[in-house]
Motif scaffolding. Structure first.
Motif, PDB file in Angstrom:
ATOM      1  N   ASP A  44      25.102   3.061   3.225  1.00 54.08           N
ATOM      2  CA  ASP A  44      23.733   3.508   3.428  1.00 54.08           C
ATOM      3  C   ASP A  44      23.477   4.867   2.785  1.00 54.08           C
ATOM      4  N   GLN A  45      24.425   5.786   2.898  1.00 47.94           N
ATOM      5  CA  GLN A  45      24.156   7.152   2.471  1.00 47.94           C
ATOM      6  C   GLN A  45      23.986   7.289   0.965  1.00 47.94           C
ATOM      7  N   TYR A  46      24.725   6.514   0.202  1.00 44.85           N
ATOM      8  CA  TYR A  46      24.633   6.633  -1.251  1.00 44.85           C
ATOM      9  C   TYR A  46      23.225   6.298  -1.731  1.00 44.85           C
ATOM     10  N   THR A  47      22.702   5.165  -1.287  1.00 44.61           N
ATOM     11  CA  THR A  47      21.372   4.752  -1.732  1.00 44.61           C
ATOM     12  C   THR A  47      20.265   5.597  -1.101  1.00 44.61           C
ATOM     13  N   LEU A  48      20.533   6.178   0.036  1.00 43.16           N
ATOM     14  CA  LEU A  48      19.543   7.000   0.736  1.00 43.16           C
ATOM     15  C   LEU A  48      19.385   8.380   0.112  1.00 43.16           C
ATOM     16  N   LEU A  49      20.493   8.952  -0.375  1.00 44.52           N
ATOM     17  CA  LEU A  49      20.509  10.366  -0.732  1.00 44.52           C
ATOM     18  C   LEU A  49      20.847  10.678  -2.189  1.00 44.52           C
ATOM     19  N   LYS A  50      21.391   9.759  -2.925  1.00 40.71           N
ATOM     20  CA  LYS A  50      21.818  10.035  -4.301  1.00 40.71           C
ATOM     21  C   LYS A  50      20.601  10.350  -5.175  1.00 40.71           C
ATOM     22  N   SER A  51      20.623  11.509  -5.821  1.00 40.58           N
ATOM     23  CA  SER A  51      19.450  11.963  -6.571  1.00 40.58           C
ATOM     24  C   SER A  51      19.099  11.034  -7.726  1.00 40.58           C
ATOM     25  N   SER A  52      20.108  10.422  -8.350  1.00 38.71           N
ATOM     26  CA  SER A  52      19.849   9.551  -9.496  1.00 38.71           C
ATOM     27  C   SER A  52      19.114   8.269  -9.112  1.00 38.71           C
ATOM     28  N   LEU A  53      19.052   7.965  -7.817  1.00 42.58           N
ATOM     29  CA  LEU A  53      18.376   6.747  -7.351  1.00 42.58           C
ATOM     30  C   LEU A  53      16.954   7.008  -6.879  1.00 42.58           C
ATOM     31  N   ALA A  54      16.482   8.250  -6.994  1.00 42.66           N
ATOM     32  CA  ALA A  54      15.115   8.575  -6.586  1.00 42.66           C
ATOM     33  C   ALA A  54      14.119   7.732  -7.375  1.00 42.66           C
ATOM     34  N   GLY A  55      13.203   7.111  -6.649  1.00 46.07           N
ATOM     35  CA  GLY A  55      12.195   6.287  -7.302  1.00 46.07           C
ATOM     36  C   GLY A  55      12.642   4.884  -7.628  1.00 46.07           C
ATOM     37  N   ASP A  56      13.871   4.527  -7.269  1.00 45.57           N
ATOM     38  CA  ASP A  56      14.393   3.183  -7.515  1.00 45.57           C
ATOM     39  C   ASP A  56      14.068   2.287  -6.329  1.00 45.57           C
ATOM     40  N   GLY A  57      12.853   1.749  -6.315  1.00 46.50           N
ATOM     41  CA  GLY A  57      12.423   0.916  -5.194  1.00 46.50           C
ATOM     42  C   GLY A  57      12.449   1.686  -3.896  1.00 46.50           C
ATOM     43  N   PHE A  58      13.161   1.134  -2.900  1.00 52.21           N
ATOM     44  CA  PHE A  58      13.251   1.793  -1.599  1.00 52.21           C
ATOM     45  C   PHE A  58      14.505   2.653  -1.479  1.00 52.21           C
ATOM     46  N   ASN A  59      15.210   2.839  -2.584  1.00 52.31           N
ATOM     47  CA  ASN A  59      16.337   3.775  -2.589  1.00 52.31           C
ATOM     48  C   ASN A  59      15.807   5.201  -2.669  1.00 52.31           C
ATOM     49  N   ASN A  60      16.465   6.138  -1.964  1.00 55.03           N
ATOM     50  CA  ASN A  60      16.088   7.555  -1.975  1.00 55.03           C
ATOM     51  C   ASN A  60      14.571   7.739  -1.969  1.00 55.03           C
ATOM     52  N   MET A  61      13.950   7.259  -0.908  1.00 57.31           N
ATOM     53  CA  MET A  61      12.494   7.292  -0.796  1.00 57.31           C
ATOM     54  C   MET A  61      11.927   8.710  -0.777  1.00 57.31           C
ATOM     55  N   VAL A  96       0.833  -1.205   0.000  1.00 66.52           N
ATOM     56  CA  VAL A  96       0.000   0.000   0.000  1.00 66.52           C
ATOM     57  C   VAL A  96       0.870   1.257   0.000  1.00 66.52           C
ATOM     58  N   ILE A  97       1.949   1.219   0.780  1.00 66.64           N
ATOM     59  CA  ILE A  97       2.782   2.405   0.975  1.00 66.64           C
ATOM     60  C   ILE A  97       3.653   2.739  -0.231  1.00 66.64           C
ATOM     61  N   GLU A  98       4.289   1.731  -0.821  1.00 64.91           N
ATOM     62  CA  GLU A  98       5.301   1.995  -1.851  1.00 64.91           C
ATOM     63  C   GLU A  98       4.805   2.863  -3.011  1.00 64.91           C
ATOM     64  N   PRO A  99       3.595   2.633  -3.557  1.00 63.93           N
ATOM     65  CA  PRO A  99       3.152   3.475  -4.672  1.00 63.93           C
ATOM     66  C   PRO A  99       2.924   4.938  -4.284  1.00 63.93           C
ATOM     67  N   ARG A 100       2.835   5.218  -2.973  1.00 60.29           N
ATOM     68  CA  ARG A 100       2.547   6.570  -2.504  1.00 60.29           C
ATOM     69  C   ARG A 100       3.801   7.350  -2.100  1.00 60.29           C
ATOM     70  N   MET A 101       4.963   6.686  -2.141  1.00 62.00           N
ATOM     71  CA  MET A 101       6.168   7.283  -1.555  1.00 62.00           C
ATOM     72  C   MET A 101       6.629   8.570  -2.235  1.00 62.00           C
ATOM     73  N   ARG A 102       6.277   8.771  -3.493  1.00 63.74           N
ATOM     74  CA  ARG A 102       6.752   9.982  -4.173  1.00 63.74           C
ATOM     75  C   ARG A 102       6.096  11.247  -3.606  1.00 63.74           C
ATOM     76  N   TYR A 103       4.872  11.106  -3.071  1.00 57.02           N
ATOM     77  CA  TYR A 103       4.147  12.281  -2.605  1.00 57.02           C
ATOM     78  C   TYR A 103       3.799  12.251  -1.119  1.00 57.02           C
ATOM     79  N   ASP A 104       3.784  11.071  -0.516  1.00 60.34           N
ATOM     80  CA  ASP A 104       3.422  10.945   0.895  1.00 60.34           C
ATOM     81  C   ASP A 104       4.647  10.625   1.744  1.00 60.34           C
ATOM     82  N   ALA A 105       4.673  11.144   2.957  1.00 60.48           N
ATOM     83  CA  ALA A 105       5.768  10.862   3.884  1.00 60.48           C
ATOM     84  C   ALA A 105       5.645   9.442   4.425  1.00 60.48           C
ATOM     85  N   VAL A 106       6.794   8.859   4.785  1.00 53.50           N
ATOM     86  CA  VAL A 106       6.833   7.492   5.308  1.00 53.50           C
ATOM     87  C   VAL A 106       7.742   7.443   6.525  1.00 53.50           C
ATOM     88  N   LEU A 107       7.320   6.732   7.557  1.00 54.71           N
ATOM     89  CA  LEU A 107       8.197   6.468   8.704  1.00 54.71           C
ATOM     90  C   LEU A 107       9.081   5.286   8.292  1.00 54.71           C
TER      91      LEU A 107
END
Length: 533
Positions: free
Chosen positions: A430-447, A407-418
């Motif tokens: 951890d930081q590369y996959t968490l913050l790298k702009s090119s990984l935005a929208g890649d599964g749970f990378n850069n949520m 339910v949550i994953e399709p909403r991650m682009r616009y809704d906040a997630v804990l």
């Protein structure tokens, strides 16, 4: 953040009732093969998350301790590297671009076939193949080539000096003769794996449990725990109930439930330090959460100390970013103190003015957005509720909602997630996959779809050198930018708590990552457990 599959869970009340019914209908240790809870040569432990796949080619076990597999190297109790399928630590050239591994001789896969250099080359080349659905393949970006020299030597050539490369080689090795003959993404190897590890999977009942038997021919010696079961129990309360009823030998529990076992002399609590954090994603696609002023205000409106005291009951520390405050990589001076007055001023100055109901408004937009958390996860729920309460005091209305990852994953682009994350191996992990702009929208990378060019540059600098001073400067820049432009509100770093029947010796814990329970906890070295006399 690593992608993981969390399937739909039933309501907590129904799950509790089912668990209690199951406990009432079966006696611990009464299974036909004698492998239930309480059996002398078996262990049944309760974990919260279920893997999506058991194939290392798709990311399973990439941080080590997979039980079914081994990597070239492994991490000991002090998180130091030690040889596993490699006979010794790698030889590294002075320029940091070539790593040579001599392989352990006489190792066999659980199907009796010999392990060799071809399996190592196959594993790494397959993961790096664009057709392979491995969300963590960027972790091996530094690899230029991997080749076999005979059957007992493997040579990695890197594109650039990547300081933590050896720690990447705890990655499990798959057998080319099995996995190489089927579709890497959908073949039977993903659920019926063959490895060189101390345990062999005997059954995977999806949503219920993973069952293992000891590998009698394991190169490290046959384990004393002959049967090992990981019960998938997503609800914290249900896990505690099943442990108390004797349906489990051990379980990971949040602090408030772990403390209820303090008076039980037959059980022992193990606390593991971790890099595991809880954070709120503030997606750039949301008109409110994506506003820098709102993000900065929430960063100081939140009372992290109260969360540590009341939610974690002291089992953790405030988090100001992905790096814990007691890590040598932490950038001093990036701590943020709880300051509600400052939060209100930031919002006032940015044009977010209080409305009649106290909720701020700017250009006709109310300061309101949803915050999702995982159903059945009490720690996430409590963090979400506390965060929303603190935000409300500043005039930001956050609506908390529970759901499954589906339910949550399709909403991650616009809704906040804990969300959660964290890796103790290296700041790049951890930081590369968490913050790298090119990984935005890649599964749970850069949520959060975070996009900061200075952070992107620093992340690349941090992974492309083996000079420690340069790396520390790079990751200090990342942390400093998160103060000015926080795409996430980091809340706490959590100590993991496990309650286990006190019938085994040699139990210990490691410094743990976010993904815990499956390969971490006191059972990280279950193959070394011995029954108490």
């Amino acid at each position: 953040m690593t992608a993981r599959s969390i399937r739909a869970v039933t309501a907590a009340t129904l799950a509790t009732a089912l668990a209690m019914t199951a406990a009432a209908c079966s006696k611990p240790g009464s299974t036909a093969d004698g492998s239930g809870p309480g059996a002398k040569d078996s262990a049944v432990v309760g974990i919260a998350y279920e893997p999506d796949s058991l194939s290392p080619l798709l990311g399973y076990g990439k941080d080590g301790n997979s039980k079914i597999f081994d990597g070239l190297l492994a991490l000991d109790g002090d998180m130091s590297l030690r040889p596993a399928l490699a006979a010794e630590l790698p030889k590294v050239t002075g320029d940091g671009l070539t790593y040579t591994y001599k392989l352990r001789q006489g190792v066999k896969f659980s199907d009796g076939k010999p392990f060799g250099a071809k399996d190592v080359v196959f594993t790494y080349e397959t993961i790096l193949d664009k057709k392979t659905n491995n969300a963590a393949k960027t972790e091996l970006d530094a690899v230029k080539s991997v080749r076999a020299e005979g059957d007992s030597t493997v040579v990695f050539t890197l594109k650039y000096p990547y300081a933590p490369f050896a720690r990447r080689t705890v990655l499990p090795i798959a057998p080319a003769h099995v996995a190489g003959k089927q579709d890497v993404n959908t073949g039977p190897f993903t659920t019926s794996p063959v490895g060189t590890g101390p345990y062999v999977l005997t059954k995977w009942s999806k949503g219920e449990k993973l069952s293992f038997r000891a590998n009698p021919d394991y190169w490290g010696g046959a384990p004393a725990v002959k049967k090992f079961t990981m019960a998938i129990v997503k609800d914290d309360d249900v896990r505690a109930t099943r442990l108390r009823s004797g349906d489990l030998d051990g379980a990971i529990l949040p602090p408030n439930l772990a403390k209820t076992f303090k008076g039980d002399s037959g059980k022992k609590t193990y606390a593991a330090k971790s890099f595991d954090y809880r954070t709120v994603t503030l997606p750039t696609g949301n008109k409110v959460a994506g506003d820098t002023a709102v993000r900065r205000a929430l960063d100081v409106a939140v009372d992290r100390g109260a969360m540590v005291d009341k939610i974690l009951e002291g089992a953790g520390k405030p988090a100001y970013g992905p790096v814990p405050t007691d890590s040598p990589w932490f950038a001093k001076g990036t701590e943020r103190t709880h300051d509600l007055a400052k939060a209100k001023k930031i919002l006032d100055d940015a044009g977010w003015k209080p409305g009649e109901d106290g909720v701020r408004v700017k250009d006709g937009v109310r300061a309101q957005f949803p915050l999702w958390y995982l159903s059945g996860d009490k720690l996430r729920q409590d963090h979400a509720l506390a965060y929303a309460s603190d935000a409300k005091k500043a005039g930001v209305d956050i609506k908390t909602q529970a759901g499954t990852w589906e339910v949550i994953e399709p909403r991650m682009r616009y809704d906040a997630v804990l969300a959660g994350g964290g890796s103790p191996a290296d700041p790049d992990f951890d930081q590369y996959t968490l913050l790298k702009s090119s990984l935005a929208g890649d599964g749970f990378n850069n949520m959060a779809w975070y996009d900061n060019k200075r952070v992107d540059t620093a992340l690349e600098a941090g992974r492309r050198t083996d000079d420690e001073a340069e790396r520390k400067a790079a990751y200090a820049t990342v942390q400093q930018e998160l103060v000015k432009d926080p795409g996430y509100t980091f809340l706490t770093h959590i100590d993991h708590l496990y309650v286990v029947n006190d019938t085994w010796a040699a139990l210990s814990t490691q410094v743990e990552p976010h993904d815990h329970g499956l390969a971490s906890g006191p059972w990280w070295n279950v193959e070394d457990w011995k029954p108490k006399k």
